[in-house]
Write a protein that holds these residues in place. Structure first.
Motif, PDB file in Angstrom:
ATOM      1  N   ARG A  58     -20.577 -35.195  16.426  1.00 25.58           N
ATOM      2  CA  ARG A  58     -21.770 -35.947  16.827  1.00 25.58           C
ATOM      3  C   ARG A  58     -22.622 -35.162  17.810  1.00 25.58           C
ATOM      4  O   ARG A  58     -23.851 -35.123  17.703  1.00 25.58           O
ATOM      5  CB  ARG A  58     -21.364 -37.293  17.434  1.00 25.58           C
ATOM      6  CG  ARG A  58     -22.554 -38.179  17.808  1.00 25.58           C
ATOM      7  CD  ARG A  58     -22.086 -39.494  18.386  1.00 25.58           C
ATOM      8  NE  ARG A  58     -21.245 -40.234  17.449  1.00 25.58           N
ATOM      9  CZ  ARG A  58     -20.585 -41.337  17.774  1.00 25.58           C
ATOM     10  NH1 ARG A  58     -20.650 -41.826  19.003  1.00 25.58           N
ATOM     11  NH2 ARG A  58     -19.855 -41.960  16.865  1.00 25.58           N
ATOM     12  N   ASP A  59     -21.975 -34.518  18.775  1.00 26.51           N
ATOM     13  CA  ASP A  59     -22.723 -33.749  19.768  1.00 26.51           C
ATOM     14  C   ASP A  59     -23.442 -32.562  19.129  1.00 26.51           C
ATOM     15  O   ASP A  59     -24.570 -32.214  19.506  1.00 26.51           O
ATOM     16  CB  ASP A  59     -21.785 -33.240  20.863  1.00 26.51           C
ATOM     17  CG  ASP A  59     -21.170 -34.382  21.652  1.00 26.51           C
ATOM     18  OD1 ASP A  59     -21.912 -35.270  22.089  1.00 26.51           O
ATOM     19  OD2 ASP A  59     -19.937 -34.379  21.829  1.00 26.51           O
TER      20      ASP A  59
ATOM     21  N   ASP B 168     -16.254 -32.321  17.852  1.00 18.37           N
ATOM     22  CA  ASP B 168     -17.513 -32.710  18.515  1.00 18.37           C
ATOM     23  C   ASP B 168     -18.670 -32.782  17.526  1.00 18.37           C
ATOM     24  O   ASP B 168     -19.796 -32.389  17.825  1.00 18.37           O
ATOM     25  CB  ASP B 168     -17.871 -31.736  19.650  1.00 18.37           C
ATOM     26  CG  ASP B 168     -16.777 -31.593  20.688  1.00 18.37           C
ATOM     27  OD1 ASP B 168     -16.012 -32.565  20.896  1.00 18.37           O
ATOM     28  OD2 ASP B 168     -16.684 -30.512  21.301  1.00 18.37           O
TER      29      ASP B 168
ATOM     30  N   GLU C 211     -18.766 -28.570  20.694  1.00 16.71           N
ATOM     31  CA  GLU C 211     -20.087 -28.691  21.310  1.00 16.71           C
ATOM     32  C   GLU C 211     -20.448 -27.524  22.221  1.00 16.71           C
ATOM     33  O   GLU C 211     -21.548 -26.966  22.129  1.00 16.71           O
ATOM     34  CB  GLU C 211     -20.136 -29.993  22.118  1.00 16.71           C
ATOM     35  CG  GLU C 211     -21.368 -30.140  22.995  1.00 16.71           C
ATOM     36  CD  GLU C 211     -21.177 -31.161  24.095  1.00 16.71           C
ATOM     37  OE1 GLU C 211     -22.153 -31.413  24.816  1.00 16.71           O
ATOM     38  OE2 GLU C 211     -20.046 -31.674  24.247  1.00 16.71           O
TER      39      GLU C 211
ATOM     40  N   GLU D 117     -26.502 -33.816  17.372  1.00 11.04           N
ATOM     41  CA  GLU D 117     -27.567 -34.159  18.310  1.00 11.04           C
ATOM     42  C   GLU D 117     -28.322 -32.922  18.791  1.00 11.04           C
ATOM     43  O   GLU D 117     -29.531 -32.982  19.048  1.00 11.04           O
ATOM     44  CB  GLU D 117     -26.998 -34.939  19.496  1.00 11.04           C
ATOM     45  CG  GLU D 117     -26.585 -36.365  19.133  1.00 11.04           C
ATOM     46  CD  GLU D 117     -25.966 -37.120  20.294  1.00 11.04           C
ATOM     47  OE1 GLU D 117     -25.776 -36.499  21.369  1.00 11.04           O
ATOM     48  OE2 GLU D 117     -25.675 -38.314  20.128  1.00 11.04           O
TER      49      GLU D 117
END
Length: 229
Positions: free
Chosen positions: A120-121, A118, A96, A124
């Motif tokens: 998912r981060d 990371d 991230e 996003e």
């Protein structure tokens, strides 16, 4: 031997930007379908990722990301980091925070033949990343590497300054010295495929439109006539 060089020559940014939105499959078709599409192990880490940019190439020691940090400081807006980590999957070479830095610097994306973390981060923040895998373990920072040398990523040889195009289907490379021709051929193929789609939707067979029926008839097929679509 470890080499760190700046990327002195890039394809004109206006040309690179025109590759944005052109499907990687189209680019693969017009480059001959051999040697330019990265293998199926290199995947977007989230759906909807798209990118096109000039390659800043990185040869990293498996499990180490010191040279990747250095490469980020050398990349320019619109560049894509293309990282050869020898396919190593037991360490997340970047995550991230590094992606946040890349996005802030205007980089177009990252491709790594290795693992990240990371996921998912990164999704996003909507920063395009293509990787061979995901792993939670953090990397070392003790081995040197090289920047802007020819690397192998996804079983494709990538030179500094080559264009890389990515979407949901994967990543395709475009040699820098062929960029204008490949772009023009890609546009022509998109137009041709639009016409074929209209004809197929009207009920015609691609088998006949494209002349595949003639190829089929030349083959030594034994048995009743097939219905092929």
């Amino acid at each position: 031997m470890h080499t760190v060089e700046p990327l002195e020559e890039r394809v004109d940014r206006d040309i690179v930007s025109e590759f944005e939105g052109i499907p990687s499959s189209i680019v693969s078709d017009v480059t001959g379908n051999v040697g330019f599409a990265m293998d199926s192990g290199i995947k977007p880490i989230y759906e909807g990722a798209e990118m096109a940019g000039s390659a800043v190439t990185v040869k990293a020691a498996p499990g180490d990301n010191l040279i990747i940090h250095k490469a980020i400081t050398m990349a320019k807006p619109g560049d894509v980091l293309v990282i050869d980590a020898n396919g190593y999957l037991e360490t997340g070479h970047l995550g991230e925070l590094m992606c946040a830095s890349c996005k802030a610097q205007g980089l177009a994306g990252i491709v790594i033949d290795g693992a990240i973390r990371d996921r998912r981060d990164i999704e996003e923040m909507e920063f395009p990343v293509y990787a061979r895998g995901v792993h939670p373990q953090g990397p070392l920072k003790q081995d040197p590497g090289s920047i802007n040398v020819t690397v192998s990523c996804g079983d494709v040889s990538i030179k500094p300054g080559d264009i890389v195009v990515g979407d949901d289907e994967g990543v395709t490379a475009v040699p820098a010295d062929s960029a204008e021709r490949v772009l023009e051929d890609s546009k022509e193929k998109l137009t041709a495929e639009s016409d074929l789609r209209e004809r197929a939707e009207a009920g015609e067979y691609l088998f006949e439109i494209s002349g595949y029926n003639e190829l089929y008839e030349e083959m030594d097929v034994v048995g009743p006539e097939d219905s092929v679509q």
